[in-house]
Scaffold this motif. Structure first.
Motif, mmCIF file in Angstrom:
data_model
loop_
_atom_site.group_PDB
_atom_site.id
_atom_site.type_symbol
_atom_site.label_atom_id
_atom_site.label_comp_id
_atom_site.label_asym_id
_atom_site.label_seq_id
_atom_site.Cartn_x
_atom_site.Cartn_y
_atom_site.Cartn_z
ATOM 1 N N CYS A 330 35.777 -17.873 142.019
ATOM 2 C CA CYS A 330 35.971 -17.527 143.426
ATOM 3 C C CYS A 330 34.811 -16.649 143.888
ATOM 4 O O CYS A 330 34.551 -15.596 143.287
ATOM 5 C CB CYS A 330 37.292 -16.784 143.615
ATOM 6 S SG CYS A 330 37.487 -16.163 145.299
ATOM 7 N N CYS A 337 37.033 -9.144 147.334
ATOM 8 C CA CYS A 337 38.422 -9.086 146.853
ATOM 9 C C CYS A 337 38.515 -8.298 145.547
ATOM 10 O O CYS A 337 37.934 -8.692 144.530
ATOM 11 C CB CYS A 337 38.948 -10.507 146.650
ATOM 12 S SG CYS A 337 40.670 -10.547 146.123
ATOM 13 N N CYS A 354 43.979 -13.642 139.013
ATOM 14 C CA CYS A 354 42.803 -12.878 139.455
ATOM 15 C C CYS A 354 42.908 -11.428 138.995
ATOM 16 O O CYS A 354 41.912 -10.824 138.571
ATOM 17 C CB CYS A 354 42.667 -12.951 140.978
ATOM 18 S SG CYS A 354 42.458 -14.630 141.580
HETATM 19 S S1 SF4 Z 1 42.907 -13.426 145.266
HETATM 20 FE FE1 SF4 Z 1 41.626 -14.470 143.745
HETATM 21 S S2 SF4 Z 1 41.180 -16.449 144.696
HETATM 22 FE FE2 SF4 Z 1 41.883 -15.092 146.356
HETATM 23 S S3 SF4 Z 1 40.022 -14.152 147.180
HETATM 24 FE FE3 SF4 Z 1 40.801 -12.786 145.598
HETATM 25 S S4 SF4 Z 1 39.668 -13.365 143.747
HETATM 26 FE FE4 SF4 Z 1 39.474 -15.065 145.198
#
Ligand code: SF4
Length: 372
Positions: A330, A337, A354
């Motif tokens: 990602c 994030c 994640c």
């Molecule tokens: S939650 Fe996981 S998939 Fe969603 S933006 Fe954050 S790192 Fe990326």
């Protein structure tokens, strides 16, 4: 610690790793369904012990992660009402809705309470007859019996100021949806042991037979997972397609009859929306008509109809939950994030993929990226 250390024994892990190295002749892709298994795999480096041909992909088995953003927005809207005491497990408190989360509602003055068992919400209802108590019932088959019991008891006790916002989901229909997806690369499953401890293993035979995938009901400790992977690879290498039970110390084929009876008494099976995945037929639970007085969606209909929910465009958690990508793929991972500032639920939940990669692998990911 007895009953724990014996399933975390390094020598035992090495034995499974060398057995797997001996029996694996081809590449195989196996999905662990449960987020608890994902965390154990990443935390203990189980994937790094496997022969290079075996790929583990992470499934949709984190209940917080698959709760649709519309439902989170609904919860936030209900929690903002002055007459409401909103009760939730801690994991849901920081899950981002479109513009806010439950913790922020609490900080802004809303009466949002973190509880440890749904039955606690009944006591809050009994002590606050002039308030509306709403419990956010999120989870898989594992949490469903306790949630069903809360509604059952509320009716018996005449607690008319209690209701539940239900976002219960079921594992086998999600596995079927994954297998039906055009880009599916899963050849075998580790099914979630605790789900099977409740529901038994009946639902998996037809899935295994229809899609030709071995399914091994597996526990959550490192040796459980390595054992489950070994059983799955043995089936794949021998061309067998069966449902096997690695987690025999907890799972009986028929599951827990009393829990299943209670679920059938309180809930019926309905289609459900899964965050990042979409609607899956017959994949959720909803209150039966006899219990509809306790349905928060009926009690607060304005909050249901007026929400406009938008997923963050950067978040690819839907692909991660289907095993199509890993968190490190990602672009927002560890940048836009983080656990302090999450874009998706998979970065918040204690079972989210994640969150697992961030907690146990983020430093190494950065080092690899920087050094490339
Ligand atoms: S939650 Fe996981 S998939 Fe969603 S933006 Fe954050 S790192 Fe990326």
């Amino acid at each position: 610690m007895k009953y724990l250390d014996e399933y975390r024994d390094a020598e035992g892990a090495r034995k499974f790793a060398s057995l797997l190295a001996r029996i694996t002749t081809r590449p195989w892709t196996i999905m662990e369904v449960c987020g608890g298994q994902t965390h154990a795999i990443v935390r203990f480096g189980i994937d790094e012990l496997l022969p290079s041909g075996i790929t583990l992909v992470h499934g949709p088995g984190c209940p917080v992660c698959v709760t649709p953003i519309e439902m989170v927005d609904r919860a936030i809207a209900i929690a903002r009402r002055p007459e409401v005491i909103f009760c939730s497990f801690g994991d849901m408190m920081r899950v981002p809705g479109t513009c806010s989360d439950l913790l922020r509602v609490k900080a802004e003055g809303g009466d949002v309470r973190m509880i440890y068992a749904p039955i606690d919400a009944l006591e809050i209802a009994a002590r606050n007859p002039d308030k509306q108590i709403v419990f956010f019932a999120v989870g898989f088959e594992t949490t469903a019996p306790a949630n069903a019991l809360a509604v059952y008891q509320a009716r018996r006790r005449g607690l008319r100021n209690f209701s539940m916002l239900v976002s219960q989901v079921l594992v086998p229909p999600a596995m079927q949806a994954i297998l039906e997806a055009p880009r599916c690369r899963v050849q075998g499953f580790l099914a979630a042991g605790h789900v099977c401890a409740v529901m038994g293993i009946d639902a998996y035979g037809p899935l295994a037979a229809r899609f030709g995938v071995p399914i091994v009901v597996t526990g959550f400790e490192p040796l459980d997972i390595l054992h489950g992977i070994t059983m799955c690879v043995q089936q794949l290498e021998e061309g067998r397609v069966e449902v096997e039970n690695q987690y025999v110390r907890a799972v009986r084929p028929e599951g827990n009859r009393r829990a299943r009876d209670l679920l059938a008494e309180v809930f019926c099976v309905v289609p459900r929306e899964w965050r990042g995945i979409g609607e899956i037929p017959l994949s959720g639970l909803s209150l039966r008509p006899e219990y509809s007085d306790f349905d928060a969606e009926r009690r607060f209909p304005a909050e249901v109809d007026s929400r406009r929910s938008i997923e963050p465009s950067l978040c690819i958690s839907g692909e991660i939950l289907q095993g199509l990508k890993k968190p490190s793929e990602c672009p927002a991972f560890g940048r836009q994030c983080t656990p302090e500032s999450p874009l998706g639920a998979t970065m918040v939940s204690s079972e989210g993929a994640c969150a697992a990669y961030y907690r146990y692998r983020h430093v190494r990911t950065e080092a690899t990226t920087d050094g490339a």
